[in-house]
Design an enzyme around this catalytic site. Structure first.
Site, PDB file in Angstrom:
ATOM      1  N   ALA A 120      27.015 -69.990 -75.551  1.00  0.00           N
ATOM      2  CA  ALA A 120      26.097 -68.804 -75.448  1.00  0.00           C
ATOM      3  C   ALA A 120      25.322 -68.544 -76.800  1.00  0.00           C
ATOM      4  O   ALA A 120      24.242 -67.745 -76.687  1.00  0.00           O
ATOM      5  CB  ALA A 120      26.777 -67.483 -74.925  1.00  0.00           C
ATOM      6  N   GLY A 121      25.859 -69.079 -77.461  1.00  0.00           N
ATOM      7  CA  GLY A 121      25.214 -68.758 -79.021  1.00  0.00           C
ATOM      8  C   GLY A 121      23.985 -69.193 -79.189  1.00  0.00           C
ATOM      9  O   GLY A 121      23.390 -69.922 -78.550  1.00  0.00           O
TER      10      GLY A 121
ATOM     11  N   GLN B 163      27.047 -64.659 -70.441  1.00  0.00           N
ATOM     12  CA  GLN B 163      27.473 -63.639 -71.491  1.00  0.00           C
ATOM     13  C   GLN B 163      26.233 -62.847 -71.944  1.00  0.00           C
ATOM     14  O   GLN B 163      25.313 -63.541 -72.518  1.00  0.00           O
ATOM     15  CB  GLN B 163      28.129 -64.241 -72.693  1.00  0.00           C
ATOM     16  CG  GLN B 163      28.824 -63.335 -73.789  1.00  0.00           C
ATOM     17  CD  GLN B 163      29.232 -64.007 -75.125  1.00  0.00           C
ATOM     18  OE1 GLN B 163      28.492 -64.942 -75.280  1.00  0.00           O
ATOM     19  NE2 GLN B 163      30.030 -63.081 -75.900  1.00  0.00           N
TER      20      GLN B 163
ATOM     21  N   SER C   8      -8.306-118.494 -67.931  1.00  0.00           N
ATOM     22  CA  SER C   8      -8.414-117.340 -68.917  1.00  0.00           C
ATOM     23  C   SER C   8      -9.537-116.624 -68.822  1.00  0.00           C
ATOM     24  O   SER C   8     -10.728-116.901 -68.421  1.00  0.00           O
ATOM     25  CB  SER C   8      -8.764-118.170 -70.411  1.00  0.00           C
ATOM     26  OG  SER C   8      -7.394-118.983 -70.446  1.00  0.00           O
TER      27      SER C   8
ATOM     28  N   ASN D 154      25.337 -77.154 -86.193  1.00  0.00           N
ATOM     29  CA  ASN D 154      24.500 -75.971 -86.442  1.00  0.00           C
ATOM     30  C   ASN D 154      23.063 -75.955 -86.680  1.00  0.00           C
ATOM     31  O   ASN D 154      22.133 -74.989 -86.786  1.00  0.00           O
ATOM     32  CB  ASN D 154      25.210 -75.107 -87.596  1.00  0.00           C
ATOM     33  CG  ASN D 154      26.623 -74.761 -87.155  1.00  0.00           C
ATOM     34  OD1 ASN D 154      26.686 -73.950 -85.824  1.00  0.00           O
ATOM     35  ND2 ASN D 154      27.479 -75.095 -87.866  1.00  0.00           N
TER      36      ASN D 154
ATOM     37  N   GLU E 172      39.161 -65.946 -90.228  1.00  0.00           N
ATOM     38  CA  GLU E 172      37.802 -66.456 -90.579  1.00  0.00           C
ATOM     39  C   GLU E 172      37.587 -66.522 -91.918  1.00  0.00           C
ATOM     40  O   GLU E 172      38.067 -65.620 -92.846  1.00  0.00           O
ATOM     41  CB  GLU E 172      36.986 -65.429 -89.807  1.00  0.00           C
ATOM     42  CG  GLU E 172      37.182 -65.527 -88.231  1.00  0.00           C
ATOM     43  CD  GLU E 172      37.010 -66.966 -87.887  1.00  0.00           C
ATOM     44  OE1 GLU E 172      36.035 -67.715 -87.646  1.00  0.00           O
ATOM     45  OE2 GLU E 172      38.205 -67.650 -87.145  1.00  0.00           O
TER      46      GLU E 172
ATOM     47  N   ARG F 280      19.954 -71.592 -86.462  1.00  0.00           N
ATOM     48  CA  ARG F 280      19.633 -72.333 -87.676  1.00  0.00           C
ATOM     49  C   ARG F 280      18.913 -73.739 -86.978  1.00  0.00           C
ATOM     50  O   ARG F 280      18.382 -74.414 -87.921  1.00  0.00           O
ATOM     51  CB  ARG F 280      20.961 -72.864 -88.462  1.00  0.00           C
ATOM     52  CG  ARG F 280      21.265 -71.624 -89.358  1.00  0.00           C
ATOM     53  CD  ARG F 280      22.419 -71.884 -90.184  1.00  0.00           C
ATOM     54  NE  ARG F 280      23.838 -71.839 -89.403  1.00  0.00           N
ATOM     55  CZ  ARG F 280      24.801 -72.368 -89.749  1.00  0.00           C
ATOM     56  NH1 ARG F 280      24.906 -73.109 -90.744  1.00  0.00           N
ATOM     57  NH2 ARG F 280      26.117 -71.913 -88.874  1.00  0.00           N
TER      58      ARG F 280
ATOM     59  N   ASN G 289      -7.431-102.422 -62.063  1.00  0.00           N
ATOM     60  CA  ASN G 289      -6.503-101.907 -61.017  1.00  0.00           C
ATOM     61  C   ASN G 289      -7.157-100.310 -60.658  1.00  0.00           C
ATOM     62  O   ASN G 289      -6.976 -99.776 -59.500  1.00  0.00           O
ATOM     63  CB  ASN G 289      -5.317-101.634 -61.298  1.00  0.00           C
ATOM     64  CG  ASN G 289      -4.939-100.833 -62.484  1.00  0.00           C
ATOM     65  OD1 ASN G 289      -5.696-100.845 -63.340  1.00  0.00           O
ATOM     66  ND2 ASN G 289      -3.843-100.315 -62.774  1.00  0.00           N
TER      67      ASN G 289
HETATM   68  C1  UD1 Z   1      34.714 -70.015 -84.443  1.00  0.00           C
HETATM   69  C2  UD1 Z   1      36.100 -69.713 -84.762  1.00  0.00           C
HETATM   70  C3  UD1 Z   1      36.546 -70.731 -86.075  1.00  0.00           C
HETATM   71  C4  UD1 Z   1      36.457 -71.966 -85.798  1.00  0.00           C
HETATM   72  C5  UD1 Z   1      35.006 -72.315 -85.407  1.00  0.00           C
HETATM   73  C6  UD1 Z   1      34.928 -73.783 -85.177  1.00  0.00           C
HETATM   74  C7  UD1 Z   1      36.263 -67.589 -83.918  1.00  0.00           C
HETATM   75  C8  UD1 Z   1      36.324 -65.947 -84.183  1.00  0.00           C
HETATM   76  N1  UD1 Z   1      36.255 -68.420 -84.906  1.00  0.00           N
HETATM   77  O1  UD1 Z   1      33.847 -69.883 -85.389  1.00  0.00           O
HETATM   78  O2  UD1 Z   1      37.697 -70.115 -86.499  1.00  0.00           O
HETATM   79  O3  UD1 Z   1      36.566 -72.590 -87.087  1.00  0.00           O
HETATM   80  O4  UD1 Z   1      34.476 -71.489 -84.319  1.00  0.00           O
HETATM   81  O5  UD1 Z   1      33.536 -74.129 -84.776  1.00  0.00           O
HETATM   82  O6  UD1 Z   1      36.368 -68.133 -82.766  1.00  0.00           O
HETATM   83  N2  UD1 Z   1      29.862 -68.414 -78.724  1.00  0.00           N
HETATM   84  C9  UD1 Z   1      29.425 -67.878 -77.457  1.00  0.00           C
HETATM   85  N3  UD1 Z   1      29.225 -66.342 -77.680  1.00  0.00           N
HETATM   86  C10 UD1 Z   1      29.430 -65.754 -78.686  1.00  0.00           C
HETATM   87  C11 UD1 Z   1      29.885 -66.345 -79.808  1.00  0.00           C
HETATM   88  C12 UD1 Z   1      29.820 -67.631 -79.854  1.00  0.00           C
HETATM   89  O7  UD1 Z   1      29.228 -68.628 -76.493  1.00  0.00           O
HETATM   90  O8  UD1 Z   1      29.160 -64.552 -78.587  1.00  0.00           O
HETATM   91  C13 UD1 Z   1      29.946 -69.894 -78.636  1.00  0.00           C
HETATM   92  C14 UD1 Z   1      28.722 -70.365 -79.598  1.00  0.00           C
HETATM   93  O9  UD1 Z   1      27.608 -71.004 -78.837  1.00  0.00           O
HETATM   94  C15 UD1 Z   1      29.721 -71.907 -79.980  1.00  0.00           C
HETATM   95  C16 UD1 Z   1      30.959 -71.310 -80.012  1.00  0.00           C
HETATM   96  O10 UD1 Z   1      30.870 -70.331 -79.376  1.00  0.00           O
HETATM   97  O11 UD1 Z   1      29.338 -73.074 -79.006  1.00  0.00           O
HETATM   98  C17 UD1 Z   1      31.512 -70.959 -81.413  1.00  0.00           C
HETATM   99  O12 UD1 Z   1      30.615 -69.957 -81.957  1.00  0.00           O
HETATM  100  P1  UD1 Z   1      30.345 -70.202 -83.479  1.00  0.00           P
HETATM  101  O13 UD1 Z   1      29.661 -68.795 -83.884  1.00  0.00           O
HETATM  102  O14 UD1 Z   1      29.767 -71.512 -84.103  1.00  0.00           O
HETATM  103  O15 UD1 Z   1      31.865 -70.019 -84.134  1.00  0.00           O
HETATM  104  P2  UD1 Z   1      32.429 -68.904 -84.962  1.00  0.00           P
HETATM  105  O16 UD1 Z   1      32.615 -67.562 -84.223  1.00  0.00           O
HETATM  106  O17 UD1 Z   1      31.665 -69.000 -86.536  1.00  0.00           O
END
Ligand code: UD1
Ligand code: CA
Length: 488
Positions: free
Chosen positions: A19-20, A84, A415, A238, A165, A24, A396
Site C-alpha cells: 500500500a506504500g 488500506q 527483384s 525504494n 527501527e 522515491r 498491403n
Molecule cells: C519495515 C520494518 C523494518 C524492516 C523493513 C524491511 C516496520 C515497522 N518496520 O520498515 O523493520 O527492516 O520493513 O523493508 O514494519 N506498507 C503498507 N502500508 C503502510 C506502510 C507500509 O502497505 O502503511 C508496505 C509498503 O508498501 C512496503 C512494506 O509495507 O511494501 C514495507 O514498508 P516500508 O515503509 O518500506 O518499511 P518500513 O516500515 O520502513
C-alpha cells in the site's frame, strides 16, 4: 526434499503489503507495478507466496490501488485485494489484510510487494523453521553490508527479543548488522492479539508490525529468526537505482540458472533474459541479446549478437542475427538477419530465411522459402520453396484497408517487384524482375508487368554533346566498328 516441499501443509494465509506510496520512485506508476526480469514486482511477490499454496492470499493496496487491483485481477485472479485507506504503518497494513480475511486459524505469512528477489523456497524454509521450533513468530533476517534504514534484530539467548527501527534505535543498536527483512510467519492468534495491542508511540508515529513481536514475547510466545545467508533476496526497491540493481541481480540469477542447464552465454553482462523465458540445452546467446516475455528457444539455436526477441518462439538449430522480433515464430533450421524486423504474426517455416533489411508483419512463410534481401512482406501467405527477389514490396495497404497477398509453392518473384494486394500468385509461377503485379498470376505463367525497353540510338550525342558520356560512347562505338571491320 522437493517432493516433501510440494506436499507441504499449506499455510492459512499470506498477506502481501503493497500500500506504500513509493515516493522515491518519482513515478506515476505505483511502485509494485515496476518490473524486475520482465514481471511486475507484485506478480513476483505473488509467485513467491504461491509456493506456500496458502488457503488465501491477500494483497494490501493503497496508493495507486485502482492500477494495482486491475493488474492483480489480470495476472492473479485468486488474490483477495484488501484496501488500506491511509498508510499508517506496517501494523495497520496487516490489520487491513486480516480484516479482509475474516476468520483465520493457523499460520499467516507476511511479505512485501517490493522484494523482487525473494524465492518461494525461502518462504517454505521460513515456515518449516517456524513449525520445527514451535514459534509464535518467526522473522526472516539477514546480515547486510549496510543495515541503514532497516529495523535491527535485538536477540536474547536463542530468541528475537524485539526489533528496533532505525528512527528509534540507540547508537549501540545501530551497530547491529542483522536486519529485519519485513517477512514473517505468525501464529494467527498471536498476530491478531499483537495487532490489537499496537500504538503509535514511536519516533515515526506509525503502527509498527514489528511491535507484534514484543507483544508475543510478553504473552510467553517464542519468537525465532530464520537467518538467510543469501541476503540479496531480502533487499527491497525504494528508488530507480535499487530497481536497476535488483534487475541486474535477477538477470544474473536467471543467466546462472540457464548456464547450469546447458546454455552458452558469451557475455552475461550484456545479455538479458526475462523470468518467463524458456531455453533448451546448447542454445547460444551472443552479446547484446535480450530475450523478453514468453520467448522460448529450442536446442542448438544461436541468438545474437544485438538481438531482441519479445514473445518469440525459436525452433531447433535456428539462427537469429542482429534482429528485432515480436510475437513471431521461427521454425527449426530457419535463419533470420542480420538486420531483420519481424513484427507480430510473422511465422517463418522450417529452414526458411528472412534476410538482411527485411521487415515482415502477419506473414506466414512456408518451409524453405527465402525472403533474403531488402523486402517489406506484410499480410502475406507464402508457400514452400518460394524465392522472393531483392527489394520486393508487398503493397498491403491502399490507404484504407489492408489486404493479403498469396504466393504459391515454388514460385519465383523477381527483384524489385511490387505485389499489390489483394493478389494471388499461383504455385510454380514466375514474376519478372521489376514488375508491378495487380492481378492474379496462374500456375506456370511468367508475369511481366513493366514498360517495354526501348533504346534510342544517338540520344547522348544529341542531348549531351561534349560530355564524358558522349566521349565514352564515341570510343566504345569506334572499338565496336573496328572489331566488326576485322571480322569481315
Ligand atoms: C519495515 C520494518 C523494518 C524492516 C523493513 C524491511 C516496520 C515497522 N518496520 O520498515 O523493520 O527492516 O520493513 O523493508 O514494519 N506498507 C503498507 N502500508 C503502510 C506502510 C507500509 O502497505 O502503511 C508496505 C509498503 O508498501 C512496503 C512494506 O509495507 O511494501 C514495507 O514498508 P516500508 O515503509 O518500506 O518499511 P518500513 O516500515 O520502513
Ligand atoms: Ca518506511
Amino acid at each position: 526434499m522437493s517432493d516433501d516441499r510440494s506436499v507441504m501443509t499449506p499455510v492459512a494465509a499470506v498477506v502481501v503489503m503493497a500500500a506504500g506510496a513509493g515516493t522515491r520512485m518519482k513515478s506515476a506508476v505505483p511502485k509494485v507495478l515496476h518490473k524486475v526480469a520482465g514481471k511486475s514486482m507484485i506478480s513476483l511477490a505473488v509467485d513467491a507466496a504461491d509456493a506456500l499454496t496458502p488457503d488465501r492470499l491477500v494483497v494490501v493496496v493503497g496508493h495507486g490501488r485502482e492500477q494495482v487491483s486491475s493488474h492483480l485481477a489480470d495476472i492473479a485472479p485468486h488474490v483477495v485485494v484488501a484496501v488500506q485507506e491511509q498508510q499508517l504503518g506496517t501494523g495497520d497494513a496487516v490489520r487491513a489484510g486480516l480484516a479482509a480475511l475474516g476468520e483465520v486459524d493457523g499460520e499467516v505469512v507476511v511479505t512485501s510487494g517490493d522484494v523482487p528477489l525473494l524465492a518461494g523456497e525461502t518462504l517454505i524454509a521460513l515456515v518449516e523453521a517456524h513449525r520445527r521450533d514451535g514459534n509464535a513468530v518467526t522473522v526472516l533476517t539477514a546480515t547486510v553490508p549496510d543495515p541503514t534504514g532497516y529495523g535491527r534484530i535485538i536477540r536474547s539467548a536463542d530468541q528475537v527479543d524485539r526489533i528496533v527501527e532505525q528512527a528509534d534505535a540507540a547508537p549501540d543498536e545501530l551497530q547491529i548488522g542483522e536486519i529485519n527483512s519485513g517477512i514473517y510467519t505468525f501464529d494467527a492468534a498471536a498476530l491478531r492479539a499483537g495487532i490489537a495491542s499496537l500504538t503509535t508511540g514511536n519516533a515515526q508515529g506509525e503502527f509498527y508490525l514489528t511491535d507484534v513481536i514484543t507483544h508475543a514475547r510478553s504473552q510467553g510466545g517464542r519468537v525465532g529468526a530464520w537467518l538467510l545467508s543469501d541476503h540479496l533476496q531480502t533487499e527491497g526497491v525504494n528508488d530507480r537505482i535499487q530497481l536497476a540493481e535488483r534487475n541486474a541481480e535477477a538477470n544474473r540469477r536467471i543467466l546462472r540458472h540457464w548456464m547450469a542447464e546447458g546454455v552458452t552465454v558469451i557475455d552475461p553482462a550484456t545479455t538479458w533474459v526475462h523470468a518467463e523465458v524458456d531455453l533448451a540445452t546448447d542454445v547460444t546467446l551472443l552479446p547484446g541479446t535480450s530475450l523478453e516475455g514468453a520467448t522460448s528457444v529450442a536446442t542448438g539455436a544461436t541468438i545474437g549478437p544485438d538481438t531482441t526477441l519479445i514473445d518469440v518462439e525459436v525452433g531447433e538449430g535456428a539462427t537469429v542475427t542482429r534482429s528485432h522480433a515480436e510475437l513471431a515464430t521461427i521454425a527449426a533450421g530457419a535463419t533470420v538477419g542480420p538486420f531483420s524486423y519481424l513484427r507480430p504474426g510473422t511465422e517463418l517455416g522450417a529452414a526458411g530465411k528472412i534476410g538482411a533489411f527485411v521487415e515482415t508483419k502477419k506473414a506466414v512463410i512456408g518451409a524453405g522459402t527465402k525472403v533474403p534481401h531488402l523486402t517489406y512482406c506484410g499480410d502475406a501467405i507464402l508457400g514452400e520453396g518460394v524465392n522472393i527477389g531483392a527489394g520486393t514490396i508487398f503493397a498491403n495497404y491502399d490507404g484504407v484497408t489492408k489486404s493479403t497477398t498469396v504466393v504459391g509453392d515454388n514460385s519465383f518473384v523477381g527483384s524489385d517487384s511490387v505485389l499489390v494486394a489483394p493478389v494471388e500468385i499461383a504455385p510454380g509461377a514466375y514474376v519478372a524482375a521489376g514488375s508491378t503485379i495487380t492481378s492474379a498470376v496462374g500456375p506456370g505463367e511468367l508475369a511481366v508487368a513493366r514498360g517495354q525497353q526501348r533504346n534510342i540510338a544517338g540520344w547522348v550525342a544529341r542531348k549531351r554533346p561534349g560530355s564524358k558520356s558522349e566521349a565514352s560512347a564515341r570510343q566504345a562505338m569506334a572499338e565496336r566498328d573496328a572489331v566488326q571491320e576485322d571480322d569481315k
